[in-house]
Design a protein around this motif. Structure first.
Motif, PDB file in Angstrom:
ATOM      1  N   ALA A 136      -4.742  12.569  -2.545  1.00  0.00           N
ATOM      2  CA  ALA A 136      -5.405  12.373  -1.255  1.00  0.00           C
ATOM      3  C   ALA A 136      -6.077  11.001  -1.193  1.00  0.00           C
ATOM      4  CB  ALA A 136      -6.400  13.488  -0.964  1.00  0.00           C
ATOM      5  N   ALA A 137      -5.280   9.965  -1.539  1.00  0.00           N
ATOM      6  CA  ALA A 137      -5.830   8.610  -1.562  1.00  0.00           C
ATOM      7  C   ALA A 137      -4.797   7.602  -1.087  1.00  0.00           C
ATOM      8  CB  ALA A 137      -6.296   8.250  -2.975  1.00  0.00           C
ATOM      9  N   LEU A 138      -5.302   6.517  -0.528  1.00  0.00           N
ATOM     10  CA  LEU A 138      -4.492   5.356  -0.190  1.00  0.00           C
ATOM     11  C   LEU A 138      -4.562   4.421  -1.392  1.00  0.00           C
ATOM     12  CD1 LEU A 138      -2.948   3.757   2.086  1.00  0.00           C
ATOM     13  CD2 LEU A 138      -5.142   2.626   2.512  1.00  0.00           C
ATOM     14  N   LEU A 139      -3.400   4.015  -1.899  1.00  0.00           N
ATOM     15  CA  LEU A 139      -3.347   3.098  -3.029  1.00  0.00           C
ATOM     16  C   LEU A 139      -3.064   1.706  -2.496  1.00  0.00           C
ATOM     17  CD1 LEU A 139      -1.139   5.265  -5.404  1.00  0.00           C
ATOM     18  CD2 LEU A 139      -3.640   5.227  -5.205  1.00  0.00           C
ATOM     19  N   VAL A 140      -3.922   0.758  -2.839  1.00  0.00           N
ATOM     20  CA  VAL A 140      -3.782  -0.619  -2.380  1.00  0.00           C
ATOM     21  C   VAL A 140      -3.520  -1.478  -3.616  1.00  0.00           C
ATOM     22  CG1 VAL A 140      -4.844  -2.496  -1.091  1.00  0.00           C
ATOM     23  CG2 VAL A 140      -5.425  -0.135  -0.513  1.00  0.00           C
TER      24      VAL A 140
ATOM     25  N   LEU B  58      -1.916  10.200   7.506  1.00  0.00           N
ATOM     26  CA  LEU B  58      -0.504  10.374   7.849  1.00  0.00           C
ATOM     27  C   LEU B  58       0.282   9.071   7.804  1.00  0.00           C
ATOM     28  CD1 LEU B  58      -0.895  12.771  10.906  1.00  0.00           C
ATOM     29  CD2 LEU B  58      -0.496  13.369   8.501  1.00  0.00           C
ATOM     30  N   ASP B  59      -0.376   7.955   8.156  1.00  0.00           N
ATOM     31  CA  ASP B  59       0.340   6.691   8.236  1.00  0.00           C
ATOM     32  C   ASP B  59      -0.654   5.542   8.097  1.00  0.00           C
ATOM     33  OD1 ASP B  59       2.485   4.951   8.559  1.00  0.00           O
ATOM     34  OD2 ASP B  59       2.686   5.300  10.715  1.00  0.00           O
ATOM     35  N   ALA B  60      -0.140   4.419   7.629  1.00  0.00           N
ATOM     36  CA  ALA B  60      -0.913   3.181   7.543  1.00  0.00           C
ATOM     37  C   ALA B  60      -0.013   2.092   8.110  1.00  0.00           C
ATOM     38  CB  ALA B  60      -1.294   2.886   6.099  1.00  0.00           C
ATOM     39  N   ARG B  61      -0.385   1.593   9.277  1.00  0.00           N
ATOM     40  CA  ARG B  61       0.450   0.620   9.994  1.00  0.00           C
ATOM     41  C   ARG B  61      -0.121  -0.778   9.863  1.00  0.00           C
ATOM     42  NH1 ARG B  61       0.018   4.510  15.173  1.00  0.00           N
ATOM     43  NH2 ARG B  61       1.407   6.162  14.432  1.00  0.00           N
TER      44      ARG B  61
ATOM     45  N   VAL C 230       0.860  -1.183   0.000  1.00  0.00           N
ATOM     46  CA  VAL C 230       0.000   0.000   0.000  1.00  0.00           C
ATOM     47  C   VAL C 230       0.893   1.228   0.000  1.00  0.00           C
ATOM     48  CG1 VAL C 230      -1.917  -1.144   1.166  1.00  0.00           C
ATOM     49  CG2 VAL C 230      -0.227   0.075   2.516  1.00  0.00           C
ATOM     50  N   ALA C 231       0.356   2.325  -0.515  1.00  0.00           N
ATOM     51  CA  ALA C 231       1.101   3.577  -0.565  1.00  0.00           C
ATOM     52  C   ALA C 231       0.143   4.728  -0.308  1.00  0.00           C
ATOM     53  CB  ALA C 231       1.780   3.754  -1.919  1.00  0.00           C
ATOM     54  N   ILE C 232       0.635   5.733   0.377  1.00  0.00           N
ATOM     55  CA  ILE C 232      -0.133   6.960   0.581  1.00  0.00           C
ATOM     56  C   ILE C 232       0.229   7.917  -0.547  1.00  0.00           C
ATOM     57  CG2 ILE C 232      -0.458   8.959   2.084  1.00  0.00           C
ATOM     58  CD1 ILE C 232       0.118   7.113   4.464  1.00  0.00           C
TER      59      ILE C 232
ATOM     60  N   PRO D 266       5.853   2.991  -1.540  1.00  0.00           N
ATOM     61  CA  PRO D 266       5.197   1.938  -0.772  1.00  0.00           C
ATOM     62  C   PRO D 266       5.509   2.125   0.711  1.00  0.00           C
ATOM     63  CG  PRO D 266       6.435   1.021  -2.610  1.00  0.00           C
ATOM     64  CD  PRO D 266       6.777   2.471  -2.509  1.00  0.00           C
ATOM     65  N   ILE D 267       4.489   2.070   1.555  1.00  0.00           N
ATOM     66  CA  ILE D 267       4.733   2.225   2.977  1.00  0.00           C
ATOM     67  C   ILE D 267       4.654   0.895   3.692  1.00  0.00           C
ATOM     68  CG2 ILE D 267       4.031   4.623   3.132  1.00  0.00           C
ATOM     69  CD1 ILE D 267       1.319   3.577   4.134  1.00  0.00           C
ATOM     70  N   CYS D 268       3.979  -0.053   3.117  1.00  0.00           N
ATOM     71  CA  CYS D 268       3.864  -1.367   3.727  1.00  0.00           C
ATOM     72  C   CYS D 268       4.113  -2.382   2.622  1.00  0.00           C
ATOM     73  CB  CYS D 268       2.459  -1.590   4.288  1.00  0.00           C
ATOM     74  SG  CYS D 268       1.950  -0.389   5.500  1.00  0.00           S
ATOM     75  N   THR D 269       5.186  -3.146   2.759  1.00  0.00           N
ATOM     76  CA  THR D 269       5.467  -4.119   1.727  1.00  0.00           C
ATOM     77  C   THR D 269       5.453  -5.546   2.234  1.00  0.00           C
ATOM     78  OG1 THR D 269       7.814  -3.784   2.066  1.00  0.00           O
ATOM     79  CG2 THR D 269       6.796  -2.529   0.290  1.00  0.00           C
ATOM     80  N   ASP D 270       5.662  -5.783   3.501  1.00  0.00           N
ATOM     81  CA  ASP D 270       5.641  -7.130   4.065  1.00  0.00           C
ATOM     82  C   ASP D 270       4.305  -7.316   4.777  1.00  0.00           C
ATOM     83  OD1 ASP D 270       6.341  -9.654   4.824  1.00  0.00           O
ATOM     84  OD2 ASP D 270       7.614  -9.006   6.483  1.00  0.00           O
TER      85      ASP D 270
END
Length: 115
Positions: free
Chosen positions: A14-18, A61-64, A7-9, A108-112
């Motif tokens: 102004a969107a979260l890309l999944v 701001l973040d996606a954990r 996923v990426a901010i 990409p903010i979350c890859t694993d």
């Protein structure tokens, strides 16, 4: 369970890309995500007939990663909601397109995400 590849901010849109394994990308606007929060506080407001409080131009701001989904952190201080992958997939179903190159200006903010 269908887990995204990453996923990426994207602040520009102004969107979260999944990015899903089948090559599609869900583009989820920040304001829609904030409105779709299902934490206890937001659910209570909805059950009481009140809309979730949020600024009109809310930013993500973040996606954990949180095992079965993402904990989203918004600039209005809200970070209680965990969005399960199945819920994100349902929200994104109408917002998918074929992924080409990574969207310009995104990281990409979350890859694993299988962890």
């Amino acid at each position: 369970m269908n887990v995204p590849e990453y996923v990426a901010i994207d602040p520009a849109s102004a969107a979260l890309l999944v990015h899903w394994p089948d090559g599609t990308v869900g583009r989820l606007p920040f304001a829609e995500l904030r409105s779709a929060c299902m934490c206890a506080q937001c659910r209570k407001r909805k059950l009481d007939g009140r809309a979730p409080s949020q600024p009109p131009n809310v930013q993500l701001l973040d996606a954990r990663p949180s095992g079965y989904g993402l904990q989203l952190v918004f600039d209005d201080g809200h970070e209680r909601g965990i969005f399960p992958w199945t819920y994100l997939e349902r929200l994104a179903r109408g917002a998918r397109h074929t992924a080409g190159d990574q969207e310009p200006g995104t990281q990409p903010i979350c890859t694993d995400l299988d962890a």
